[in-house]
Design a protein around this motif. Structure first.
Motif, PDB file in Angstrom:
ATOM      1  N   LYS A   1       1.801  14.082  -5.275  1.00 19.27           N
ATOM      2  CA  LYS A   1       2.405  12.757  -5.478  1.00 19.27           C
ATOM      3  C   LYS A   1       3.255  12.724  -6.745  1.00 19.27           C
ATOM      4  O   LYS A   1       4.188  11.936  -6.857  1.00 19.27           O
ATOM      5  CB  LYS A   1       1.323  11.681  -5.537  1.00 19.27           C
ATOM      6  CG  LYS A   1       0.739  11.380  -4.162  1.00 19.27           C
ATOM      7  CD  LYS A   1      -0.453  10.475  -4.217  1.00 19.27           C
ATOM      8  CE  LYS A   1      -1.085  10.399  -2.832  1.00 19.27           C
ATOM      9  NZ  LYS A   1      -2.305   9.595  -2.806  1.00 19.27           N
TER      10      LYS A   1
ATOM     11  N   MET B   1       1.347   1.763  -3.635  1.00 20.93           N
ATOM     12  CA  MET B   1       0.106   2.013  -4.366  1.00 20.93           C
ATOM     13  C   MET B   1      -0.474   3.396  -4.040  1.00 20.93           C
ATOM     14  O   MET B   1      -0.920   4.110  -4.920  1.00 20.93           O
ATOM     15  CB  MET B   1      -0.934   0.922  -4.058  1.00 20.93           C
ATOM     16  CG  MET B   1      -0.521  -0.472  -4.466  1.00 20.93           C
ATOM     17  SD  MET B   1       0.176  -0.590  -6.120  1.00 20.93           S
ATOM     18  CE  MET B   1      -1.304  -0.500  -7.113  1.00 20.93           C
ATOM     19  N   PHE B   2      -0.460   3.749  -2.761  1.00 20.36           N
ATOM     20  CA  PHE B   2      -1.075   5.015  -2.376  1.00 20.36           C
ATOM     21  C   PHE B   2      -0.162   6.219  -2.565  1.00 20.36           C
ATOM     22  O   PHE B   2      -0.573   7.352  -2.319  1.00 20.36           O
ATOM     23  CB  PHE B   2      -1.593   4.954  -0.934  1.00 20.36           C
ATOM     24  CG  PHE B   2      -2.873   4.187  -0.818  1.00 20.36           C
ATOM     25  CD1 PHE B   2      -4.039   4.668  -1.406  1.00 20.36           C
ATOM     26  CD2 PHE B   2      -2.924   2.985  -0.153  1.00 20.36           C
ATOM     27  CE1 PHE B   2      -5.219   3.955  -1.326  1.00 20.36           C
ATOM     28  CE2 PHE B   2      -4.100   2.264  -0.057  1.00 20.36           C
ATOM     29  CZ  PHE B   2      -5.254   2.745  -0.651  1.00 20.36           C
ATOM     30  N   THR B   3       1.090   5.995  -2.983  1.00 21.08           N
ATOM     31  CA  THR B   3       1.905   7.158  -3.313  1.00 21.08           C
ATOM     32  C   THR B   3       2.051   7.307  -4.827  1.00 21.08           C
ATOM     33  O   THR B   3       2.737   8.207  -5.300  1.00 21.08           O
ATOM     34  CB  THR B   3       3.295   7.102  -2.636  1.00 21.08           C
ATOM     35  OG1 THR B   3       3.846   5.807  -2.804  1.00 21.08           O
ATOM     36  CG2 THR B   3       3.184   7.404  -1.170  1.00 21.08           C
TER      37      THR B   3
ATOM     38  N   LEU C   1      -7.152   6.342   6.032  1.00 18.49           N
ATOM     39  CA  LEU C   1      -6.087   5.377   5.779  1.00 18.49           C
ATOM     40  C   LEU C   1      -5.038   5.463   6.885  1.00 18.49           C
ATOM     41  O   LEU C   1      -4.627   6.544   7.278  1.00 18.49           O
ATOM     42  CB  LEU C   1      -5.433   5.685   4.427  1.00 18.49           C
ATOM     43  CG  LEU C   1      -4.397   4.691   3.935  1.00 18.49           C
ATOM     44  CD1 LEU C   1      -5.074   3.399   3.544  1.00 18.49           C
ATOM     45  CD2 LEU C   1      -3.645   5.258   2.747  1.00 18.49           C
ATOM     46  N   ASN C   2      -4.659   4.329   7.429  1.00 16.43           N
ATOM     47  CA  ASN C   2      -3.577   4.320   8.406  1.00 16.43           C
ATOM     48  C   ASN C   2      -2.818   3.014   8.259  1.00 16.43           C
ATOM     49  O   ASN C   2      -3.101   2.040   8.939  1.00 16.43           O
ATOM     50  CB  ASN C   2      -4.133   4.485   9.814  1.00 16.43           C
ATOM     51  CG  ASN C   2      -3.032   4.644  10.841  1.00 16.43           C
ATOM     52  OD1 ASN C   2      -1.858   4.811  10.493  1.00 16.43           O
ATOM     53  ND2 ASN C   2      -3.390   4.580  12.096  1.00 16.43           N
ATOM     54  N   LEU C   3      -1.863   3.013   7.332  1.00 14.35           N
ATOM     55  CA  LEU C   3      -1.090   1.798   7.074  1.00 14.35           C
ATOM     56  C   LEU C   3      -0.221   1.501   8.281  1.00 14.35           C
ATOM     57  O   LEU C   3       0.213   2.401   8.976  1.00 14.35           O
ATOM     58  CB  LEU C   3      -0.223   1.991   5.815  1.00 14.35           C
ATOM     59  CG  LEU C   3      -0.987   2.268   4.527  1.00 14.35           C
ATOM     60  CD1 LEU C   3      -0.018   2.577   3.403  1.00 14.35           C
ATOM     61  CD2 LEU C   3      -1.864   1.103   4.152  1.00 14.35           C
ATOM     62  N   GLU C   4       0.025   0.232   8.515  1.00 16.41           N
ATOM     63  CA  GLU C   4       0.838  -0.219   9.655  1.00 16.41           C
ATOM     64  C   GLU C   4       2.177   0.491   9.676  1.00 16.41           C
ATOM     65  O   GLU C   4       2.862   0.523   8.674  1.00 16.41           O
ATOM     66  CB  GLU C   4       1.076  -1.723   9.544  1.00 16.41           C
ATOM     67  CG  GLU C   4      -0.166  -2.542   9.750  1.00 16.41           C
ATOM     68  CD  GLU C   4      -0.411  -2.826  11.221  1.00 16.41           C
ATOM     69  OE1 GLU C   4       0.450  -3.443  11.851  1.00 16.41           O
ATOM     70  OE2 GLU C   4      -1.457  -2.403  11.725  1.00 16.41           O
TER      71      GLU C   4
ATOM     72  N   LEU D   1      -0.630   9.627   3.130  1.00 18.20           N
ATOM     73  CA  LEU D   1      -0.919   8.298   3.678  1.00 18.20           C
ATOM     74  C   LEU D   1      -1.668   8.435   4.996  1.00 18.20           C
ATOM     75  O   LEU D   1      -2.207   7.473   5.527  1.00 18.20           O
ATOM     76  CB  LEU D   1       0.372   7.507   3.894  1.00 18.20           C
ATOM     77  CG  LEU D   1       1.095   7.076   2.620  1.00 18.20           C
ATOM     78  CD1 LEU D   1       2.447   6.464   2.948  1.00 18.20           C
ATOM     79  CD2 LEU D   1       0.260   6.103   1.819  1.00 18.20           C
ATOM     80  N   LEU D   2      -1.671   9.653   5.530  1.00 15.87           N
ATOM     81  CA  LEU D   2      -2.452   9.984   6.709  1.00 15.87           C
ATOM     82  C   LEU D   2      -3.115  11.326   6.435  1.00 15.87           C
ATOM     83  O   LEU D   2      -2.612  12.117   5.641  1.00 15.87           O
ATOM     84  CB  LEU D   2      -1.558  10.123   7.950  1.00 15.87           C
ATOM     85  CG  LEU D   2      -0.937   8.872   8.562  1.00 15.87           C
ATOM     86  CD1 LEU D   2       0.024   9.278   9.664  1.00 15.87           C
ATOM     87  CD2 LEU D   2      -2.002   7.941   9.109  1.00 15.87           C
ATOM     88  N   THR D   3      -4.236  11.580   7.095  1.00 18.14           N
ATOM     89  CA  THR D   3      -4.916  12.865   6.948  1.00 18.14           C
ATOM     90  C   THR D   3      -4.716  13.664   8.232  1.00 18.14           C
ATOM     91  O   THR D   3      -4.883  13.115   9.313  1.00 18.14           O
ATOM     92  CB  THR D   3      -6.420  12.633   6.709  1.00 18.14           C
ATOM     93  OG1 THR D   3      -6.558  11.640   5.691  1.00 18.14           O
ATOM     94  CG2 THR D   3      -7.106  13.895   6.258  1.00 18.14           C
TER      95      THR D   3
ATOM     96  N   GLY E   1       0.818  -1.214   0.000  1.00 24.86           N
ATOM     97  CA  GLY E   1       0.000   0.000   0.000  1.00 24.86           C
ATOM     98  C   GLY E   1       0.851   1.264   0.000  1.00 24.86           C
ATOM     99  O   GLY E   1       0.451   2.296  -0.525  1.00 24.86           O
ATOM    100  N   TYR E   2       2.058   1.169   0.596  1.00 21.34           N
ATOM    101  CA  TYR E   2       2.952   2.337   0.609  1.00 21.34           C
ATOM    102  C   TYR E   2       3.309   2.774  -0.798  1.00 21.34           C
ATOM    103  O   TYR E   2       3.498   3.949  -1.068  1.00 21.34           O
ATOM    104  CB  TYR E   2       4.238   2.011   1.384  1.00 21.34           C
ATOM    105  CG  TYR E   2       4.077   2.104   2.870  1.00 21.34           C
ATOM    106  CD1 TYR E   2       4.354   3.287   3.551  1.00 21.34           C
ATOM    107  CD2 TYR E   2       3.624   1.020   3.604  1.00 21.34           C
ATOM    108  CE1 TYR E   2       4.192   3.381   4.912  1.00 21.34           C
ATOM    109  CE2 TYR E   2       3.456   1.106   4.973  1.00 21.34           C
ATOM    110  CZ  TYR E   2       3.742   2.287   5.621  1.00 21.34           C
ATOM    111  OH  TYR E   2       3.566   2.386   6.969  1.00 21.34           O
TER     112      TYR E   2
ATOM    113  N   ARG F   1      -9.661   9.117   3.531  1.00 17.53           N
ATOM    114  CA  ARG F   1      -9.584   9.977   4.713  1.00 17.53           C
ATOM    115  C   ARG F   1      -9.076   9.261   5.953  1.00 17.53           C
ATOM    116  O   ARG F   1      -8.576   9.907   6.864  1.00 17.53           O
ATOM    117  CB  ARG F   1     -10.968  10.576   5.022  1.00 17.53           C
ATOM    118  CG  ARG F   1     -11.671  11.211   3.838  1.00 17.53           C
ATOM    119  CD  ARG F   1     -10.982  12.465   3.350  1.00 17.53           C
ATOM    120  NE  ARG F   1     -10.855  13.451   4.406  1.00 17.53           N
ATOM    121  CZ  ARG F   1     -10.260  14.633   4.245  1.00 17.53           C
ATOM    122  NH1 ARG F   1      -9.755  14.947   3.074  1.00 17.53           N
ATOM    123  NH2 ARG F   1     -10.166  15.475   5.247  1.00 17.53           N
TER     124      ARG F   1
END
Lengths: 269, 232
Positions: B73, A90-92, A266-269, B53-55, A87-88, A264
């Protein structure tokens, strides 16, 4: 960017599905070949009988594997690729979060449908000892012809509605899993257990809504017992349309919920 | 010159715990900045906020004039503290993927660095050692011609001998105009390349200075100052 995501999603999943489909096709052929050979002797334990049993066991295992794999890959691709370490990355990527959901959903639907088609034809092929495949297809086309005869021009609309309804019901099955995983991810501990709990909760809520709306909908004169039920084109089109709307609303709801959490909360490990 | 990153009263809480508390920063282009602080001081939280990755719980954060999102990004190259590679891919495939998604990705540079580190592009990522995976990741991140590089613990997992190479790689592969933020607690290793430092403690900025100022005013190395500020 959606196109690129789709490309990578197919790449990531095809390497799992294609070999499985191929193995299944090979064992379908082997099995139907073995079934076609007349048995040497009913009573004697033969090498042939042993072979048939083994081949059939492998075939059934593959079938179960196909169902399990379709489900597991659907969950894994969402959970691992978006909410795990991957996810680190994918989400960047410069991509909107709804694109991620849509690409995963589209490819999941694709594999679900393909798995269904492969399984259907495989079973047909094995069980069609007396009918050949062209005959079978011919049977379908004749059935469709009489269907057109019955409903007239509406038959095409009804078929289209059937397909849309089918796809939407698959989509909502997948999206409720995505929504449950996303909700479960909001928990700090026992995320997997929480996801499972959320899945049951979401399903329960959907079931209640469905029962309520069905109770209201079917409480009309034409559905009263005693009324002769003649499926007219208008009625069938209408019922299918309501089904489409119903699944459409659920899909939209689950999609929006999943997207909100990914964007809004999202909190990846 | 306009600043690359600004934040006003930026805060992030997890439940009752404040991970970042009223951060105000204004970072300029063309600097190498050390984001320094003990474990749990909020370094990673800050970097994750910058990457969307955080809001944020409250406050404002802008990178190149935009709040974190698609536009930022495109100009931010991020190295997380963990391996994010899809392990079923080959090294060449992940390079292809970066090339597909980031227009600023320089393929020649990537292959050049792979060659120098003797990493085989046709090898599967799954079969690489942990250290090699980290190197591949750093190559991917530094092969982008980004405006802001956010490197979270880039040297934490590799041996001291590889550290020098990695620092050289970082130094040799960024545009003059770009800013690099390096988060670490291994200060002495990176001290010589830093222009500015930010000290974080308990989610708050306790000090921002240029390295020259520290040397002139305090007559100390950043490492010594760090040990004084964060004395237990």
């Amino acid at each position: 960017m959606l196109g690129k995501l789709l490309k990578y999603e197919i790449k990531a999943t095809a390497r799992l599905f294609l070999p499985l489909y191929l193995t299944l096709i090979i064992f379908t052929v082997i099995n139907s070949f073995l079934l076609f050979i007349p048995n040497a002797g009913e009573n004697s334990f033969s090498f042939y009988g042993f072979l048939t049993t083994i081949s059939m066991i492998i075939y059934v295992t593959l079938m179960i594997g196909l169902v399990a794999m379709t489900l597991i890959v659907m969950i894994q691709r969402f959970y691992k690729n978006l909410l795990g370490d991957e996810g680190y990355l994918m989400f960047t990527l410069p991509v909107k979060s709804w694109n991620h959901i849509l690409s995963k959903l589209t490819i999941s639907i694709l594999w679900t449908v393909t798995s269904g088609i492969v399984a259907f034809f495989s079973i047909m092929f094995i069980s069609s000892k007396n009918i050949s495949i062209p005959e079978l297809l011919n049977m379908f086309s004749r059935a469709f012809d009489s269907f057109i005869q019955y409903f007239g021009a509406s038959a095409y609309l009804i078929s289209l509605e059937f397909i849309v309804l089918g796809l939407l019901s698959i989509a909502s099955t997948i999206l409720v899993i995505y929504a449950a995983i996303s909700l479960g991810h909001l928990f700090n501990k026992y995320k997997l257990l929480a996801s499972f709990g959320m899945y049951i909760a979401l399903q329960t809520v959907s079931q209640i809504i469905m029962s309520l709306s069905a109770a209201i909908f079917f409480n009309q004169d034409i559905f009263r017992p005693g009324t002769p039920f003649i499926p007219s084109a208008t009625l069938v089109t209408g019922i299918l349309l309501i089904g489409i709307l119903y699944y459409g609303v659920f899909c939209a709801g689950y999609f929006a919920l999943t997207n909100y959490i990914l964007k809004r909360k999202l909190n990846l490990e | 010159m306009s600043s690359i990153l600004t934040c006003n009263n930026l805060s992030k809480s997890f439940g009752n715990k404040k991970a970042l508390n009223n951060i105000n920063l204004n970072l300029e282009r063309g600097r190498i900045i050390g984001l320094l602080g003990p474990n749990g001081s909020g370094k990673s939280t800050f970097i994750k906020l910058c990457n969307d990755l955080l809001t944020p719980t409250s406050g404002e954060l802008q990178i190149g004039g935009n709040a974190p999102g698609i536009e930022t990004k495109r100009i931010v190259s991020y190295l997380p503290e963990r391996t994010y590679l899809n392990d079923w891919m080959k090294v060449s495939e992940i390079i292809q993927m970066f090339q597909d998604f980031y227009p600023d990705f320089n393929v020649e540079k990537a292959y050049d660095m792979l060659k120098r580190l003797s990493i085989n592009p046709s090898e599967r990522i799954k079969t690489l050692s942990k250290g090699t995976k980290e190197k591949v990741q750093l190559i991917l991140v530094m092969s982008r011609e980004a405006q802001l590089y956010l490197l979270d613990e880039p040297i934490g997992g590799v041996d001291p001998a590889a550290r020098d190479y990695i620092l050289d790689t970082i130094l040799g592969n960024y545009q003059e105009n770009a800013t690099i933020i390096i988060s670490t607690h291994l200060i002495s290793d990176i001290e010589q390349i830093l222009d500015d430092i930010i000290f974080l403690q308990n989610g708050q900025v306790v000090l921002t200075k240029t390295v020259d100022e520290i040397r002139d005013e305090n007559g100390k190395s950043v490492d010594t100052l760090f040990r004084e500020v964060f004395k237990c």
